[in-house]
Design a protein around this motif. Structure first.
Motif, PDB file in Angstrom:
ATOM      1  N   THR A 139       0.850  -1.195   0.000  1.00 39.77           N
ATOM      2  CA  THR A 139       0.000   0.000   0.000  1.00 39.77           C
ATOM      3  C   THR A 139       0.886   1.246   0.000  1.00 39.77           C
ATOM      4  OG1 THR A 139      -1.628  -1.308   1.195  1.00 39.77           O
ATOM      5  CG2 THR A 139      -2.044   1.033   1.030  1.00 39.77           C
ATOM      6  N   THR A 140       1.307   1.708   1.169  1.00 39.75           N
ATOM      7  CA  THR A 140       2.210   2.879   1.184  1.00 39.75           C
ATOM      8  C   THR A 140       3.668   2.445   1.147  1.00 39.75           C
ATOM      9  OG1 THR A 140       2.403   2.890   3.585  1.00 39.75           O
ATOM     10  CG2 THR A 140       0.580   4.154   2.614  1.00 39.75           C
ATOM     11  N   GLY A 141       3.916   1.194   1.484  1.00 39.50           N
ATOM     12  CA  GLY A 141       5.289   0.706   1.567  1.00 39.50           C
ATOM     13  C   GLY A 141       5.886   0.895   2.952  1.00 39.50           C
ATOM     14  N   ALA A 142       5.154   1.568   3.839  1.00 43.72           N
ATOM     15  CA  ALA A 142       5.691   1.876   5.172  1.00 43.72           C
ATOM     16  C   ALA A 142       5.992   0.604   5.974  1.00 43.72           C
ATOM     17  CB  ALA A 142       4.711   2.757   5.939  1.00 43.72           C
ATOM     18  N   THR A 143       5.080  -0.349   5.942  1.00 43.83           N
ATOM     19  CA  THR A 143       5.267  -1.572   6.722  1.00 43.83           C
ATOM     20  C   THR A 143       6.453  -2.387   6.210  1.00 43.83           C
ATOM     21  OG1 THR A 143       2.900  -1.641   7.163  1.00 43.83           O
ATOM     22  CG2 THR A 143       4.134  -3.663   7.561  1.00 43.83           C
ATOM     23  N   VAL A 144       6.500  -2.630   4.905  1.00 37.89           N
ATOM     24  CA  VAL A 144       7.605  -3.442   4.374  1.00 37.89           C
ATOM     25  C   VAL A 144       8.937  -2.714   4.514  1.00 37.89           C
ATOM     26  CG1 VAL A 144       6.352  -5.003   2.849  1.00 37.89           C
ATOM     27  CG2 VAL A 144       6.982  -2.736   2.012  1.00 37.89           C
ATOM     28  N   SER A 145       8.907  -1.376   4.435  1.00 37.91           N
ATOM     29  CA  SER A 145      10.141  -0.619   4.610  1.00 37.91           C
ATOM     30  C   SER A 145      10.652  -0.749   6.048  1.00 37.91           C
ATOM     31  CB  SER A 145       9.916   0.859   4.263  1.00 37.91           C
ATOM     32  OG  SER A 145      11.119   1.577   4.416  1.00 37.91           O
ATOM     33  N   SER A 146       9.716  -0.715   6.991  1.00 38.58           N
ATOM     34  CA  SER A 146      10.082  -0.883   8.392  1.00 38.58           C
ATOM     35  C   SER A 146      10.657  -2.282   8.652  1.00 38.58           C
ATOM     36  CB  SER A 146       8.853  -0.622   9.259  1.00 38.58           C
ATOM     37  OG  SER A 146       9.161  -0.770  10.605  1.00 38.58           O
ATOM     38  N   CYS A 147      10.049  -3.292   8.037  1.00 36.20           N
ATOM     39  CA  CYS A 147      10.567  -4.669   8.132  1.00 36.20           C
ATOM     40  C   CYS A 147      11.969  -4.728   7.538  1.00 36.20           C
ATOM     41  CB  CYS A 147       9.689  -5.641   7.356  1.00 36.20           C
ATOM     42  SG  CYS A 147       8.099  -5.962   8.097  1.00 36.20           S
ATOM     43  N   ALA A 148      12.136  -4.114   6.366  1.00 38.79           N
ATOM     44  CA  ALA A 148      13.422  -4.151   5.667  1.00 38.79           C
ATOM     45  C   ALA A 148      14.504  -3.488   6.504  1.00 38.79           C
ATOM     46  CB  ALA A 148      13.299  -3.468   4.308  1.00 38.79           C
ATOM     47  N   GLU A 149      14.142  -2.387   7.156  1.00 38.14           N
ATOM     48  CA  GLU A 149      15.089  -1.687   8.003  1.00 38.14           C
ATOM     49  C   GLU A 149      15.601  -2.620   9.112  1.00 38.14           C
ATOM     50  OE1 GLU A 149      13.457   2.170   8.882  1.00 38.14           O
ATOM     51  OE2 GLU A 149      14.971   2.475  10.450  1.00 38.14           O
ATOM     52  N   ALA A 150      14.674  -3.320   9.747  1.00 37.48           N
ATOM     53  CA  ALA A 150      15.046  -4.254  10.816  1.00 37.48           C
ATOM     54  C   ALA A 150      15.931  -5.381  10.273  1.00 37.48           C
ATOM     55  CB  ALA A 150      13.793  -4.829  11.465  1.00 37.48           C
ATOM     56  N   LEU A 151      15.586  -5.893   9.084  1.00 38.81           N
ATOM     57  CA  LEU A 151      16.347  -7.003   8.505  1.00 38.81           C
ATOM     58  C   LEU A 151      17.760  -6.569   8.121  1.00 38.81           C
ATOM     59  CD1 LEU A 151      13.457  -8.534   6.370  1.00 38.81           C
ATOM     60  CD2 LEU A 151      14.690  -9.729   8.200  1.00 38.81           C
ATOM     61  N   ILE A 152      17.868  -5.356   7.538  1.00 38.46           N
ATOM     62  CA  ILE A 152      19.188  -4.841   7.163  1.00 38.46           C
ATOM     63  C   ILE A 152      20.023  -4.591   8.438  1.00 38.46           C
ATOM     64  CG2 ILE A 152      20.423  -2.903   6.047  1.00 38.46           C
ATOM     65  CD1 ILE A 152      19.026  -4.566   3.910  1.00 38.46           C
ATOM     66  N   ASP A 153      19.378  -3.991   9.445  1.00 36.91           N
ATOM     67  CA  ASP A 153      20.052  -3.803  10.746  1.00 36.91           C
ATOM     68  C   ASP A 153      20.525  -5.141  11.310  1.00 36.91           C
ATOM     69  OD1 ASP A 153      19.730  -1.105  10.738  1.00 36.91           O
ATOM     70  OD2 ASP A 153      18.095  -1.047  12.216  1.00 36.91           O
ATOM     71  N   GLY A 154      19.737  -6.174  11.060  1.00 37.30           N
ATOM     72  CA  GLY A 154      20.060  -7.509  11.564  1.00 37.30           C
ATOM     73  C   GLY A 154      21.139  -8.209  10.751  1.00 37.30           C
ATOM     74  N   GLY A 155      21.584  -7.574   9.647  1.00 37.85           N
ATOM     75  CA  GLY A 155      22.698  -8.138   8.900  1.00 37.85           C
ATOM     76  C   GLY A 155      22.357  -8.679   7.527  1.00 37.85           C
ATOM     77  N   ALA A 156      21.077  -8.594   7.117  1.00 41.07           N
ATOM     78  CA  ALA A 156      20.700  -9.078   5.777  1.00 41.07           C
ATOM     79  C   ALA A 156      21.384  -8.227   4.710  1.00 41.07           C
ATOM     80  CB  ALA A 156      19.186  -9.005   5.607  1.00 41.07           C
ATOM     81  N   SER A 157      21.735  -8.858   3.578  1.00 36.78           N
ATOM     82  CA  SER A 157      22.389  -8.128   2.488  1.00 36.78           C
ATOM     83  C   SER A 157      21.383  -7.293   1.715  1.00 36.78           C
ATOM     84  CB  SER A 157      23.041  -9.094   1.497  1.00 36.78           C
ATOM     85  OG  SER A 157      24.018  -9.845   2.138  1.00 36.78           O
ATOM     86  N   ASP A 158      20.305  -7.949   1.266  1.00 41.29           N
ATOM     87  CA  ASP A 158      19.285  -7.278   0.478  1.00 41.29           C
ATOM     88  C   ASP A 158      17.914  -7.720   0.930  1.00 41.29           C
ATOM     89  OD1 ASP A 158      20.311  -5.542  -1.740  1.00 41.29           O
ATOM     90  OD2 ASP A 158      21.495  -7.354  -2.163  1.00 41.29           O
ATOM     91  N   VAL A 159      16.934  -6.842   0.739  1.00 39.91           N
ATOM     92  CA  VAL A 159      15.560  -7.195   1.029  1.00 39.91           C
ATOM     93  C   VAL A 159      14.721  -6.896  -0.213  1.00 39.91           C
ATOM     94  CG1 VAL A 159      13.531  -6.782   2.464  1.00 39.91           C
ATOM     95  CG2 VAL A 159      15.816  -6.728   3.497  1.00 39.91           C
ATOM     96  N   PHE A 160      14.201  -7.963  -0.820  1.00 36.34           N
ATOM     97  CA  PHE A 160      13.321  -7.834  -1.986  1.00 36.34           C
ATOM     98  C   PHE A 160      11.898  -8.078  -1.509  1.00 36.34           C
ATOM     99  CE2 PHE A 160      17.198 -10.174  -3.656  1.00 36.34           C
ATOM    100  CZ  PHE A 160      17.874  -9.021  -4.042  1.00 36.34           C
ATOM    101  N   VAL A 161      11.013  -7.126  -1.792  1.00 36.43           N
ATOM    102  CA  VAL A 161       9.625  -7.261  -1.361  1.00 36.43           C
ATOM    103  C   VAL A 161       8.797  -7.861  -2.494  1.00 36.43           C
ATOM    104  CG1 VAL A 161       7.567  -6.010  -0.600  1.00 36.43           C
ATOM    105  CG2 VAL A 161       9.862  -5.271   0.164  1.00 36.43           C
ATOM    106  N   LEU A 162       7.969  -8.838  -2.156  1.00 38.49           N
ATOM    107  CA  LEU A 162       7.064  -9.421  -3.155  1.00 38.49           C
ATOM    108  C   LEU A 162       5.646  -9.443  -2.588  1.00 38.49           C
ATOM    109  CD1 LEU A 162       6.535 -10.928  -5.847  1.00 38.49           C
ATOM    110  CD2 LEU A 162       7.027 -13.056  -4.637  1.00 38.49           C
ATOM    111  N   THR A 163       4.710  -8.834  -3.314  1.00 31.04           N
ATOM    112  CA  THR A 163       3.315  -8.857  -2.897  1.00 31.04           C
ATOM    113  C   THR A 163       2.434  -9.313  -4.056  1.00 31.04           C
ATOM    114  OG1 THR A 163       2.949  -6.542  -3.540  1.00 31.04           O
ATOM    115  CG2 THR A 163       3.604  -6.939  -1.254  1.00 31.04           C
ATOM    116  N   ILE A 164       1.211  -9.720  -3.723  1.00 31.16           N
ATOM    117  CA  ILE A 164       0.259 -10.088  -4.771  1.00 31.16           C
ATOM    118  C   ILE A 164      -0.214  -8.825  -5.486  1.00 31.16           C
ATOM    119  CG2 ILE A 164      -2.035 -11.051  -5.218  1.00 31.16           C
ATOM    120  CD1 ILE A 164      -1.599 -12.996  -2.913  1.00 31.16           C
ATOM    121  N   GLY A 165      -0.638  -7.837  -4.705  1.00 32.67           N
ATOM    122  CA  GLY A 165      -1.186  -6.629  -5.311  1.00 32.67           C
ATOM    123  C   GLY A 165      -0.417  -5.379  -4.959  1.00 32.67           C
TER     124      GLY A 165
END
Ligand code: ZN
Ligand code: ZN
Length: 229
Positions: free
Chosen positions: A201-227
């Motif tokens: 929708t706004t991307g706010a939720t997935v961006s917040s998740c991505a921030e946590a994952l990157i902080d946690g050491g993930a290299s990249d975060v690719f978001v995939l949604t149905i709609g």
């Protein structure tokens, strides 16, 4: 075929929730083939913002978002929208939606994903609904791609989402910031995460998740949604 499949097969043909005609095949889920044909699915060569996946040229509104890229099967309309709405009521991803998700996840850069993580629901909401619809989608995607499904690393730590209604874009971003944390950094370190949700929708939720994952050491975060709303 398991019992669950058998029961659902018996239930077809069904009435298309969009046009009222008959859905002959179970693989189409809640919409008929004609309504699927009328639903906009993003093509391989679709012109989209290369970062957030919005239709059209680079949108310029997603620069601050923490994910690497976001992609969706198509716009949150027609048969895609009805499939998402049904998913909130019953934990089932029709075969046709699975194929479309698989197609989207095979495009670059999502094709370099190494681990699938659903956007977590708050435990309280999980209790009332009984399942997390993002987990159901993530499970289907992980099976199709033969990638590990990780439902433990990313956790929701605050129930701020219910206050989002009526907030503007910036307000929404602030309320979801810090709503997620990584509980098992060892599992996400150096991984390319495929972060799965039902709708962007706004991307706010997935961006917040991505921030946590990157902080946690993930290299990249690719978001995939149905709609994509
Ligand atoms: Zn129809
Ligand atoms: Zn964008």
């Amino acid at each position: 075929m398991n019992l669950y499949d058998a029961v659902l097969t018996l239930a077809y043909p069904q009435i298309c929730v969009i046009c009222g005609s008959s859905v002959e095949q179970r693989r189409f889920g809640v919409a008929c083939e004609a309504c699927w044909k009328g639903t906009r699915i993003f093509a391989d060569d679709e012109e989209i913002c290369l970062k957030c996946g919005a239709p059209g040229p680079r949108c310029g509104r997603c620069e601050e978002m923490a994910f690497t890229v976001a992609r969706a099967v198509g716009m949150y309309k027609g048969a895609l929208r009805e499939s998402v709405l049904m998913l909130k009521r019953q934990p089932f991803v029709p075969q046709h939606v699975q194929s479309l998700l698989l197609e989207a996840s095979r495009r670059e850069p999502l094709s370099s994903s190494t681990r699938v993580i659903p956007v977590p629901l708050h435990p309280k909401r999980l209790k009332t609904r009984g399942f997390n619809q993002a987990s159901i989608v993530a499970e289907a995607v992980s099976k199709a791609l033969k990638l590990p499904l990780d439902e433990v690393s990313l956790v929701r730590v605050s129930a701020t989402e219910k206050y989002r209604a009526g907030l503007d874009r910036k307000g929404r971003r602030e309320t979801v910031a810090g709503a997620f944390t990584v509980s098992h950094p060892r599992l996400v370190a150096d991984e390319n995460i495929l972060l799965v949700d039902d709708v962007f929708t706004t991307g706010a939720t997935v961006s917040s998740c991505a921030e946590a994952l990157i902080d946690g050491g993930a290299s990249d975060v690719f978001v995939l949604t149905i709609g994509r709303a």
